[in-house]
Structures are given as C-alpha cells and as structure tokens.
Design an enzyme around this catalytic site. Sequence first.
Site, PDB file in Angstrom:
ATOM      1  N   HIS A  29      47.314  34.541  37.874  1.00  0.00           N
ATOM      2  CA  HIS A  29      48.002  34.372  36.586  1.00  0.00           C
ATOM      3  C   HIS A  29      48.713  33.018  36.543  1.00  0.00           C
ATOM      4  O   HIS A  29      48.766  32.381  35.486  1.00  0.00           O
ATOM      5  CB  HIS A  29      49.027  35.485  36.379  1.00  0.00           C
ATOM      6  CG  HIS A  29      48.454  36.755  35.861  1.00  0.00           C
ATOM      7  ND1 HIS A  29      47.885  36.875  34.609  1.00  0.00           N
ATOM      8  CD2 HIS A  29      48.374  37.985  36.434  1.00  0.00           C
ATOM      9  CE1 HIS A  29      47.474  38.120  34.432  1.00  0.00           C
ATOM     10  NE2 HIS A  29      47.758  38.816  35.519  1.00  0.00           N
ATOM     11  N   GLU A  86      43.599  47.658  39.922  1.00  0.00           N
ATOM     12  CA  GLU A  86      44.094  47.579  38.547  1.00  0.00           C
ATOM     13  C   GLU A  86      42.922  47.458  37.576  1.00  0.00           C
ATOM     14  O   GLU A  86      42.276  46.401  37.513  1.00  0.00           O
ATOM     15  CB  GLU A  86      45.036  46.378  38.376  1.00  0.00           C
ATOM     16  CG  GLU A  86      46.261  46.436  39.285  1.00  0.00           C
ATOM     17  CD  GLU A  86      47.119  45.178  39.194  1.00  0.00           C
ATOM     18  OE1 GLU A  86      46.720  44.227  38.471  1.00  0.00           O
ATOM     19  OE2 GLU A  86      48.183  45.134  39.819  1.00  0.00           O
ATOM     20  N   ASP A 129      45.045  40.219  31.816  1.00  0.00           N
ATOM     21  CA  ASP A 129      45.228  41.671  31.852  1.00  0.00           C
ATOM     22  C   ASP A 129      44.831  42.180  30.481  1.00  0.00           C
ATOM     23  O   ASP A 129      45.409  41.770  29.454  1.00  0.00           O
ATOM     24  CB  ASP A 129      46.683  42.030  32.152  1.00  0.00           C
ATOM     25  CG  ASP A 129      47.095  41.645  33.559  1.00  0.00           C
ATOM     26  OD1 ASP A 129      46.212  41.574  34.432  1.00  0.00           O
ATOM     27  OD2 ASP A 129      48.296  41.430  33.791  1.00  0.00           O
ATOM     28  N   HIS A 167      42.972  44.230  35.182  1.00  0.00           N
ATOM     29  CA  HIS A 167      43.120  42.862  35.678  1.00  0.00           C
ATOM     30  C   HIS A 167      41.763  42.243  36.006  1.00  0.00           C
ATOM     31  O   HIS A 167      40.978  42.795  36.775  1.00  0.00           O
ATOM     32  CB  HIS A 167      43.997  42.859  36.936  1.00  0.00           C
ATOM     33  CG  HIS A 167      44.278  41.484  37.462  1.00  0.00           C
ATOM     34  ND1 HIS A 167      45.509  40.882  37.340  1.00  0.00           N
ATOM     35  CD2 HIS A 167      43.500  40.593  38.110  1.00  0.00           C
ATOM     36  CE1 HIS A 167      45.464  39.685  37.884  1.00  0.00           C
ATOM     37  NE2 HIS A 167      44.236  39.489  38.362  1.00  0.00           N
TER      38      HIS A 167
END
Length: 219
Positions: free
Chosen positions: A132, A196, A139, A199
């Site tokens: 990020h 996740e 996301d 992500h």
Amino acid sequence: MKKLLLILVALVLVSCKSSYLSSKKSAVLLDINQEKDDNTFVNLKNYSRDFVFDMKYATADNFLKEQVYPCDECFLRVKTIKALLQANQAFIEKGYRIKLYDCYRPLAIQKKMWKIVPNPTYVANPKKGSIHNKGGAVDITLVDSLGVELNMGTGFDFFGPEAGHNYTDLSAEILANRQLLKSIMLQYNFKSFDSEWWHYNLNNSATDEVSNLKWRCED
C-alpha cells in the site's frame, strides 16, 4: 547573496509543492494510456467513473476506529491503475463493478496506524512498509448493478481465518463470489493475499520504493 537566497527559497517552494499530490479533479476524464511514466502517482477518479469508493480509513468505520486519511482519495501508480481499469472493465461486462476500500497509503499514515495498533498481525510495520505504501495494492470488493456488495463471507479487515482464500467452510455463493473476484484480478496482473480476500497486489510491485507522498484535499 540576495540572488542566492531567492534561488534557495524557490527550491524550497518547489520541494514543498512536489511533496503533495493534488486532489483536484479534471473537468474531463483523462486517458491513462497517455501517461508516460508508469511509476507516477495519479488519482484514479480522473481516469474513470466506473468505480465505487468507500475509503474506510478516511472515516472511523475501520478496525482502528479512527480516521487516519484527510479525505477519501484513491491514488495509485499509473501502472496499477492501468491494470485496475482493465480488471474493472471485465467485471462490468459481467454486470459488476469494483468497490474500493483502500489504495495508496503514505508512509506517515502507516506509522500513525502502527502507533494506534502496533501489531504486525493487523498493521504492517512501517520499518518495512507495505505494498500500500508503494502504490501497488488495493483493497476491494464487488458490487452488482444496483450497487449492492456481493456476499464475501466477512467484512473488510476481518482478521480471522474465515477471511482467507483457503477457508472453504462457506456457502457456495460466497465461494463463487470470492472466486469471481480472484480469477479476474489474477487475469489482469494482480496477485491475491492469502489471508485477506479483499487485498490484491500488482505483480512485481514489491520492488517499488516506499513513498511518503501525501495529498491535499479539495476545499
């Protein structure tokens, strides 16, 4: 001496200006393919109207329970946006659109998040940084033609085994939704993050530099 001082002042002003990303929106949509530098940070909102934005860290509706972004912008590197636009077009052809929860995150914000929750299970240690911080991670989830989120089994930033791609004790609908998201994102040069479902990292973005470019919000 006076001339030297003027030069120094000019350099400081240029430096200050260049350390911020502008949130000003273009009057017309821009063509991402006209951008010559794939590593430049640009605002996704200037290149498409086909995304839904729910930037969680620009609100207190997140696991930190605190707003850490000044406003809800989505900056990414040009190369990330190029891939994301292609993926979103593929979803649109199937009746869906990408909804974004998080995009580029300045290192200063990463440090702030770490100060709130200094646990690598939940927040990447800013000493190393995250994708990020490099402008190569998003996301996301999917919404249908009415803007309703597809059921992915857990909410965004749910830190439990149920959020992982390898967790299969879920309904057929949830598994199909996750597979739809993952299959197209992988097709367009992204890779998933095992724990996740939301992500995705652009392939080879791990080698990019961590950035601390911040953005100024519109008045």
